[in-house]
Design an enzyme around this catalytic site. Structure first.
Site, PDB file in Angstrom:
ATOM      1  N   GLY A 198      37.383  27.384  33.800  1.00 28.87           N
ATOM      2  CA  GLY A 198      38.611  28.076  34.211  1.00 28.87           C
ATOM      3  C   GLY A 198      39.773  27.093  34.343  1.00 28.87           C
ATOM      4  O   GLY A 198      40.626  27.236  35.223  1.00 28.87           O
TER       5      GLY A 198
ATOM      6  N   GLY B 186      43.523  28.349  34.405  1.00 28.37           N
ATOM      7  CA  GLY B 186      43.984  29.230  35.469  1.00 28.37           C
ATOM      8  C   GLY B 186      44.897  28.536  36.465  1.00 28.37           C
ATOM      9  O   GLY B 186      45.259  27.373  36.308  1.00 28.37           O
ATOM     10  N   GLN B 187      45.241  29.297  37.502  1.00 27.46           N
ATOM     11  CA  GLN B 187      46.225  28.798  38.479  1.00 27.46           C
ATOM     12  C   GLN B 187      45.736  27.517  39.162  1.00 27.46           C
ATOM     13  O   GLN B 187      46.461  26.546  39.261  1.00 27.46           O
ATOM     14  CB  GLN B 187      46.508  29.872  39.537  1.00 27.46           C
ATOM     15  CG  GLN B 187      47.695  29.518  40.425  1.00 27.46           C
ATOM     16  CD  GLN B 187      47.737  30.317  41.723  1.00 27.46           C
ATOM     17  OE1 GLN B 187      46.795  31.004  42.092  1.00 27.46           O
ATOM     18  NE2 GLN B 187      48.842  30.215  42.430  1.00 27.46           N
TER      19      GLN B 187
ATOM     20  N   ILE C 235      38.576  30.183  28.124  1.00 26.94           N
ATOM     21  CA  ILE C 235      38.572  31.016  26.913  1.00 26.94           C
ATOM     22  C   ILE C 235      39.950  31.058  26.276  1.00 26.94           C
ATOM     23  O   ILE C 235      40.148  31.671  25.246  1.00 26.94           O
ATOM     24  CB  ILE C 235      38.074  32.459  27.177  1.00 26.94           C
ATOM     25  CG1 ILE C 235      38.821  33.089  28.349  1.00 26.94           C
ATOM     26  CG2 ILE C 235      36.584  32.486  27.399  1.00 26.94           C
ATOM     27  CD1 ILE C 235      38.575  34.576  28.500  1.00 26.94           C
TER      28      ILE C 235
ATOM     29  N   TYR D  50      36.348  42.239  44.694  1.00 25.82           N
ATOM     30  CA  TYR D  50      36.526  40.773  44.670  1.00 25.82           C
ATOM     31  C   TYR D  50      35.964  40.153  45.959  1.00 25.82           C
ATOM     32  O   TYR D  50      35.200  39.182  45.910  1.00 25.82           O
ATOM     33  CB  TYR D  50      38.022  40.480  44.530  1.00 25.82           C
ATOM     34  CG  TYR D  50      38.434  39.031  44.623  1.00 25.82           C
ATOM     35  CD1 TYR D  50      38.019  38.110  43.664  1.00 25.82           C
ATOM     36  CD2 TYR D  50      39.265  38.589  45.649  1.00 25.82           C
ATOM     37  CE1 TYR D  50      38.427  36.782  43.738  1.00 25.82           C
ATOM     38  CE2 TYR D  50      39.678  37.273  45.728  1.00 25.82           C
ATOM     39  CZ  TYR D  50      39.254  36.371  44.766  1.00 25.82           C
ATOM     40  OH  TYR D  50      39.660  35.069  44.846  1.00 25.82           O
TER      41      TYR D  50
HETATM   42  N1  SER Z   1      44.886  35.041  45.897  1.00 26.89           N
HETATM   43  C1  SER Z   1      43.717  35.873  45.888  1.00 26.89           C
HETATM   44  C2  SER Z   1      44.056  37.279  45.616  1.00 26.89           C
HETATM   45  O1  SER Z   1      45.116  37.694  45.998  1.00 26.89           O
HETATM   46  C3  SER Z   1      43.008  35.781  47.217  1.00 26.89           C
HETATM   47  O2  SER Z   1      41.955  34.908  47.084  1.00 26.89           O
HETATM   48  O3  SER Z   1      43.271  37.973  45.055  1.00 26.89           O
END
Ligand code: SER
Length: 313
Positions: free
Chosen positions: A9, A12-13, A36, A143
């Site tokens: 990753g 990503g950020q 990816i 999540y």
């Molecule tokens: N920054 C994340 C989100 O907003 C929190 O872990 O999903």
């Protein structure tokens, strides 16, 4: 022996900044970026990059063997807002990649792993302010459910299989080198771009939504500090709470107005409001302080000043 590190990753950020910091620390050629999609130019140009889907464990095994990898930073996940749009996919990716990475690490001799958890593990029944490490944890997003289950697996693989897995419950992360994607805390990054571009921002959370946040500098510092800490100092093998800053959209706008006086914020809450409402407003990081001396460098004022001077529009 030199450590060889793979970052999953890396586009990503977090991956963008963490890969660069790891390369500074361990040497450019000792940190293999994977994703990816192409990473930021500085990541692509400063060291090795391999295309890798985090669910492709055969590919991961090949890269581990090819580079003799000793540490994995597994940063791949679908975040809170995107996860709610496709819960089954979020679960499959977040959980499937975690277990697959752990098992591949075990078979291929990698002993040390970093995997981020999140304040999304907390839910509506968690205390709202200064949430302690050990508290009621009943997440309401897929999540958060996947991060909570992941924390349990970290602890399990540490205790049963001896994998040295370390984890942090990151708050919302704010930085200018890479954009977040699909999170509920993303407003606190977008706002800086819109403030500089248009002096106006339409916020998808309401004005009084307090959330735990952190400047990327501090998140990277915490990650490296935790990974450097002696194993015997670590009393938490699920994921550490860390304290950073906390604010509401209104408080952030007031701070931005100190630099851009005519900045205007409009509130148009959408489905992400319910996610934010289920999360606490601030975090107690006492265990991180005790075990590996965690202290953030940035407060709200310094973070805003730094973001406004660095954001490129
Ligand atoms: N920054 C994340 C989100 O907003 C929190 O872990 O999903």
């Amino acid at each position: 022996m030199n450590d060889k590190i793979i970052v999953l990753g890396a586009s990503g950020q977090i991956g963008t900044e963490l890969t660069m910091e790891l390369r500074n620390k361990f040497g450019n050629n000792n940190v293999i970026a994977t994703d990816i999609k192409n990473a930021a130019d500085e990541v692509m140009q400063s060291g090795p990059f391999e295309y890798l889907d985090a669910m492709n464990f055969k590919g991961l095994a090949e890269i581990i063997d090819k580079y003799k990898v000793t540490q994995i930073y597994h940063l791949v996940a679908l975040l809170s807002a995107t996860g709610e749009k496709n819960p089954q996919f979020a679960w499959n990716l977040n959980m499937g990649s975690l277990l697959g990475v752990f098992d591949t690490a075990l078979v291929h001799g990698v002993k040390k792993i970093f995997w981020p958890s999140s304040i999304a593990v907390f839910g509506p029944t968690t205390p709202k302010l200064n949430v302690p490490q050990h508290t009621v944890i009943e997440p309401s997003t897929v999540y958060g459910i996947s991060k909570l289950a992941g924390e349990g697996w970290c602890n399990y693989y540490f205790n049963k299989k001896g994998l040295d897995i370390r984890s942090i419950r990151y708050p919302g992360l704010i930085g200018y080198k890479s954009a977040p994607g699909g999170g509920t805390t993303d407003y606190a990054v977008e706002i800086f771009y819109e403030a500089k571009r248009k002096k106006e921002y339409t916020c998808f959370l309401n004005e009084n939504t307090r959330l735990p946040m952190m400047y990327m500098h501090d998140a990277i510092k915490a990650t490296l500090q935790l990974m450097d800490a002696p194993a015997e100092k670590l009393s938490i093998r699920t994921a550490y709470n860390i304290n950073g800053i906390d604010f509401t959209p209104k408080e952030l706008a007031i701070e931005i107005r100190k630099f851009i006086p005519d900045f205007k914020i409009i509130y148009a809450p959408d489905f992400r409001q319910a996610i934010a409402d289920s999360w606490p407003g601030s975090i107690d990081g006492a265990y991180a302080l005790e075990d590996w001396n965690w202290k953030p460098d940035y407060d709200l004022n310094n973070m805003v000043k730094d973001m406004l001077s660095n954001v490129q529009i």
